[in-house]
Design an enzyme around this catalytic site. Structure first.
Site, PDB file in Angstrom:
ATOM      1  N   CYS A 106       0.813  -1.229   0.000  1.00 24.29           N
ATOM      2  CA  CYS A 106       0.000   0.000   0.000  1.00 24.29           C
ATOM      3  C   CYS A 106       0.844   1.276   0.000  1.00 24.29           C
ATOM      4  O   CYS A 106       0.330   2.352  -0.286  1.00 24.29           O
ATOM      5  CB  CYS A 106      -0.936   0.011   1.202  1.00 24.29           C
ATOM      6  SG  CYS A 106      -2.100  -1.346   1.176  1.00 24.29           S
ATOM      7  N   HIS A 113      -3.417   7.479   2.989  1.00 26.21           N
ATOM      8  CA  HIS A 113      -3.759   6.184   2.416  1.00 26.21           C
ATOM      9  C   HIS A 113      -5.201   5.874   2.813  1.00 26.21           C
ATOM     10  O   HIS A 113      -5.604   6.084   3.957  1.00 26.21           O
ATOM     11  CB  HIS A 113      -2.814   5.118   2.966  1.00 26.21           C
ATOM     12  CG  HIS A 113      -3.182   3.721   2.573  1.00 26.21           C
ATOM     13  ND1 HIS A 113      -3.569   3.391   1.293  1.00 26.21           N
ATOM     14  CD2 HIS A 113      -3.228   2.576   3.294  1.00 26.21           C
ATOM     15  CE1 HIS A 113      -3.825   2.097   1.247  1.00 26.21           C
ATOM     16  NE2 HIS A 113      -3.639   1.575   2.442  1.00 26.21           N
ATOM     17  N   ASN A 119      -9.953   0.041  -0.153  1.00 24.36           N
ATOM     18  CA  ASN A 119      -8.492   0.074  -0.114  1.00 24.36           C
ATOM     19  C   ASN A 119      -7.934  -0.409  -1.454  1.00 24.36           C
ATOM     20  O   ASN A 119      -8.015  -1.592  -1.774  1.00 24.36           O
ATOM     21  CB  ASN A 119      -8.005  -0.821   1.032  1.00 24.36           C
ATOM     22  CG  ASN A 119      -6.501  -0.774   1.215  1.00 24.36           C
ATOM     23  OD1 ASN A 119      -5.777  -0.280   0.362  1.00 24.36           O
ATOM     24  ND2 ASN A 119      -6.038  -1.300   2.335  1.00 24.36           N
TER      25      ASN A 119
END
Ligand code: UT7
Length: 321
Positions: A112, A248, A278
């Protein structure tokens, strides 16, 4: 010389997967997903649509926004954990698609944190004068490695891509980037199979994400709190100097915890997790592009970008837009 954002772009596949649909697949509820994650829906790439396909659309939009031609790019970096194939890298596939010429092109796998890592590398190339115009992309098809029977992960992830064109400029620009990793946490968020370890016949050979969510959550909140402090200290800036937090997009509760730590109102935080879940390395550039195109972020404002992901990896970038 600074690396300045010349243009951004993003792309989401058409197919929307709602929380209600997930209710029919696993023992979950729209309420639980919204309350615990802030996610309302996510996107799923069409059959045959790859990470490079998503990256291409985001990159074309970023080039257009920057008013630049493919030939102007002298370095391409793609943050991804879900490459089309083992090799050529997704960056090489994308370079050819876009007709970028023979510029350097490579992938960065930092889960990520992939976009922040890629941004950090691009910044070093521009600062040292080794590159003048860098295309940085974060693109993923995470849904391809999701266990659709695991309610602990399948409600969280989605597909997408975001991109930014960075240009050398005497005006700031990226003020600093900070990247870290701790492989000791590798088991909390991982895949178990791969080319070198081999693929397990009994699992159908597939790559599947497994996560100890609650443990990841706690380390993420703590670690992101530390990286924002590190970033501000490196620039001798105070929390109050920041105009925007572009985090994020994994979980709204993690985002709120970082905003609270920075004493920032949620009005100064870009949240897109509700719309796409996500998307791993695509998440920060998707949020950045949304912030810019919606007109919320203006030239001259200070942005703090941060990410945390499998590895563990984490990082931040302080940018004057
Ligand atoms: O981007 C890379 C980094 N990744 C992250 O940052 C993700 C970090 N983790 C998280 O976002 C959160 O930990 C989750 C959203 C994954 C889970 O939220 P949580 O508040 O930590 O829940 P939990 O794992 O402690 O589980 C609470 C309960 C459990 O039931 P019991 O044991 O209390 O009966 C779970 O089994 O919620 C249950 N649960 C669910 N219930 C309905 C777990 N997943 C689901 C689900 N629907 N999808």
């Amino acid at each position: 010389m600074y690396a300045r954002i010349a243009g951004t772009g993003s792309y989401l596949p058409d197919r929307v997967l709602t929380n209600r649909e997930l209710e029919t697949m696993v023992d979950t509820s729209d309420q639980w997903i919204r309350d615990r994650t802030g996610i309302c829906e996510r996107r799923v790439a069409a059959e045959g649509q790859t990470t490079c396909d998503l990256a291409e659309q985001a990159a074309l939009r970023a080039l257009d926004a920057a008013g630049l031609k493919p030939a102007d790019i002298d370095l391409l970096i793609v943050g991804t954990t879900t490459p089309d194939v083992v090799f050529p890298s997704t960056a090489c596939l994308l370079q050819h698609r876009l007709g970028l010429g023979e510029c350097g092109a490579f992938d960065v796998n930092a889960a990520c944190s992939g976009f922040i890592y890629a941004l950090s590398v691009a910044d070093q190339f521009i600062r040292t004068g080794s590159a003048k115009c860098v295309l940085v992309v974060g693109a993923e098809t995470l849904t391809r490695m999701i266990d659709w029977n695991d309610r602990g992960t399948c409600v969280l992830f989605g597909d997408g891509a975001g991109a930014a064109v960075l240009r050398a400029d005497p005006e700031p620009g990226i003020l600093s980037t900070h990247i870290h990793a701790n492989g000791g946490y590798g088991d909390l968020l991982k895949t178990d199979v791969g080319v070198s370890r081999g693929f397990l016949a009994e699992k159908g050979g597939g790559v599947r994400v497994s996560m100890r969510g609650n443990e990841v959550f706690k380390v993420a909140v703590n670690t992101l709190g530390r990286i924002v402090d590190e970033t501000l200290a490196a620039n001798q800036l105070d929390k109050s100097d920041l105009d925007w937090l572009i985090p994020h997009q994994a979980n709204l509760r993690i985002i709120k915890a970082t905003a609270k730590k920075l004493q920032m109102s949620m009005d100064q935080v870009i949240v897109t997790v509700d719309k796409h879940g996500n998307t791993s390395a695509a998440s920060v550039p998707l949020a950045l592009d949304h912030a810019i195109r919606s007109g919320r972020v203006q030239r001259g404002e200070k942005l703090l970008l941060e990410a945390f992901g499998g590895g563990f990896t984490w990082g931040a970038a302080l940018i004057v837009y």
